[in-house]
Scaffold this motif. Structure first.
Motif, PDB file in Angstrom:
ATOM      1  N   ILE A 152      -3.932  36.121  28.224  1.00 50.55           N
ATOM      2  CA  ILE A 152      -5.071  36.336  29.115  1.00 50.55           C
ATOM      3  C   ILE A 152      -5.009  37.700  29.773  1.00 50.55           C
ATOM      4  O   ILE A 152      -3.959  38.352  29.811  1.00 50.55           O
ATOM      5  N   ALA A 212      -0.584  29.746  29.328  1.00 42.66           N
ATOM      6  CA  ALA A 212      -1.014  31.125  29.122  1.00 42.66           C
ATOM      7  C   ALA A 212       0.069  32.118  29.553  1.00 42.66           C
ATOM      8  O   ALA A 212       0.922  31.811  30.386  1.00 42.66           O
ATOM      9  N   ILE A 247      -4.556  34.650  21.051  1.00 47.21           N
ATOM     10  CA  ILE A 247      -3.734  33.436  20.968  1.00 47.21           C
ATOM     11  C   ILE A 247      -2.371  33.830  20.401  1.00 47.21           C
ATOM     12  O   ILE A 247      -2.295  34.572  19.417  1.00 47.21           O
ATOM     13  N   THR A 305      -9.902  36.332  31.457  1.00 45.43           N
ATOM     14  CA  THR A 305     -10.551  36.219  30.143  1.00 45.43           C
ATOM     15  C   THR A 305      -9.463  36.026  29.100  1.00 45.43           C
ATOM     16  O   THR A 305      -8.410  36.672  29.165  1.00 45.43           O
ATOM     17  N   VAL A 306      -9.702  35.146  28.163  1.00 44.30           N
ATOM     18  CA  VAL A 306      -8.730  34.926  27.083  1.00 44.30           C
ATOM     19  C   VAL A 306      -8.876  36.057  26.076  1.00 44.30           C
ATOM     20  O   VAL A 306      -9.949  36.286  25.515  1.00 44.30           O
ATOM     21  N   LYS A 307      -7.773  36.792  25.878  1.00 44.75           N
ATOM     22  CA  LYS A 307      -7.777  37.959  25.002  1.00 44.75           C
ATOM     23  C   LYS A 307      -7.377  37.606  23.576  1.00 44.75           C
ATOM     24  O   LYS A 307      -7.938  38.117  22.616  1.00 44.75           O
ATOM     25  N   THR A 339       0.387  36.738  30.087  1.00 39.15           N
ATOM     26  CA  THR A 339      -0.435  37.942  30.216  1.00 39.15           C
ATOM     27  C   THR A 339       0.384  39.197  29.943  1.00 39.15           C
ATOM     28  O   THR A 339       1.599  39.215  30.160  1.00 39.15           O
ATOM     29  N   ALA A 358     -11.153  29.600  22.014  1.00 32.03           N
ATOM     30  CA  ALA A 358     -10.948  30.007  23.407  1.00 32.03           C
ATOM     31  C   ALA A 358     -10.999  31.526  23.574  1.00 32.03           C
ATOM     32  O   ALA A 358     -11.171  32.015  24.690  1.00 32.03           O
ATOM     33  N   ILE A 359     -10.882  32.271  22.490  1.00 36.88           N
ATOM     34  CA  ILE A 359     -10.868  33.738  22.581  1.00 36.88           C
ATOM     35  C   ILE A 359     -12.206  34.230  23.144  1.00 36.88           C
ATOM     36  O   ILE A 359     -13.274  33.852  22.665  1.00 36.88           O
ATOM     37  N   LEU A 387      -2.310  30.888  25.161  1.00 35.40           N
ATOM     38  CA  LEU A 387      -3.352  31.873  25.431  1.00 35.40           C
ATOM     39  C   LEU A 387      -2.745  33.169  25.977  1.00 35.40           C
ATOM     40  O   LEU A 387      -1.833  33.138  26.797  1.00 35.40           O
ATOM     41  N   VAL A 391      -9.890  26.655  31.292  1.00 38.00           N
ATOM     42  CA  VAL A 391     -10.985  27.283  30.563  1.00 38.00           C
ATOM     43  C   VAL A 391     -11.856  26.204  29.939  1.00 38.00           C
ATOM     44  O   VAL A 391     -11.372  25.106  29.641  1.00 38.00           O
TER      45      VAL A 391
END
Length: 196
Positions: free
Chosen positions: A190, A163, A182, A178-180, A165, A129-130, A188, A152
């Protein structure tokens, strides 16, 4: 009927008796094993002498397993019976049945190897997912203020995942993210910034 069976058994040569003695129980076990494998149950496999366990790849191709040994003896015995019935010598019958049994072991090994790979490919690997772009589904508060949800597309499937952030603003539903990275193998991290 018992007399007929007894007479038939007594008429067999030693090698034929050995082949029949192997064929009957292993054939029954082979069919039981196939039924359990394809209809929900499974007979546990010993990991095998050449099992190849890798860090993330799981178990590789296995040659010496319970399933493969059952397949070997089933095909070995029936091939031997067929060869002797065809009038081939004992030596040729043994050689042909060994080759057939080994070929069946390789075939079974490949079948179960590819079945396990197909099953493994459906398992979500979070690291895939990254870098993926998605959309906020449930609000994700700024600076890891809560655990929200995003949608996603990972491994060709749209998924709703939890997720957080590090961004300074709350991310409302519908926001493109956007997934940054894990966190904890299943969460996630994000951002609204594009990742290069």
């Amino acid at each position: 009927m018992t007399d007929n069976l007894s007479t038939w058994w007594e008429a067999l040569e030693l090698l034929e008796k050995i082949y029949w003695g192997i064929a009957i129980p292993f054939t029954l076990f082979f069919f039981l094993q196939m039924l359990l494998t394809f209809f929900g149950g499974d007979i546990p496999d010993d990991a095998g002498a050449d099992a190849d366990v890798e860090g993330d790849g799981g178990i590789g191709f296995q040659f010496f397993t319970l399933k493969n040994m059952v397949a070997f003896f089933t095909i070995f015995s029936w091939t031997g019976i067929a060869c002797l019935d065809s009038g081939l010598s004992n030596g040729v019958s043994i050689a042909v049945s060994l080759i057939a049994g080994l070929a069946m072991m390789f075939l079974m090994g490949f079948i179960f190897y590819y079945l396990s790979k197909a099953n493994e490919s459906g398992t979500l690997k979070m690291k895939n997912a990254i870098g993926v772009v998605g959309e906020v589904y449930m609000e994700v508060k700024a600076n890891r203020g809560n655990i929200g949800k995003v949608q996603v597309k990972v491994q060709n499937s749209l998924r709703t995942l939890e997720a957080i952030t590090d961004d300074e603003i709350d991310l409302k539903p519908g926001k493109v993210i956007t997934v940054k990275n894990i966190a904890n193998d299943n969460l996630l991290i994000i951002t609204t910034n594009k990742i290069n």
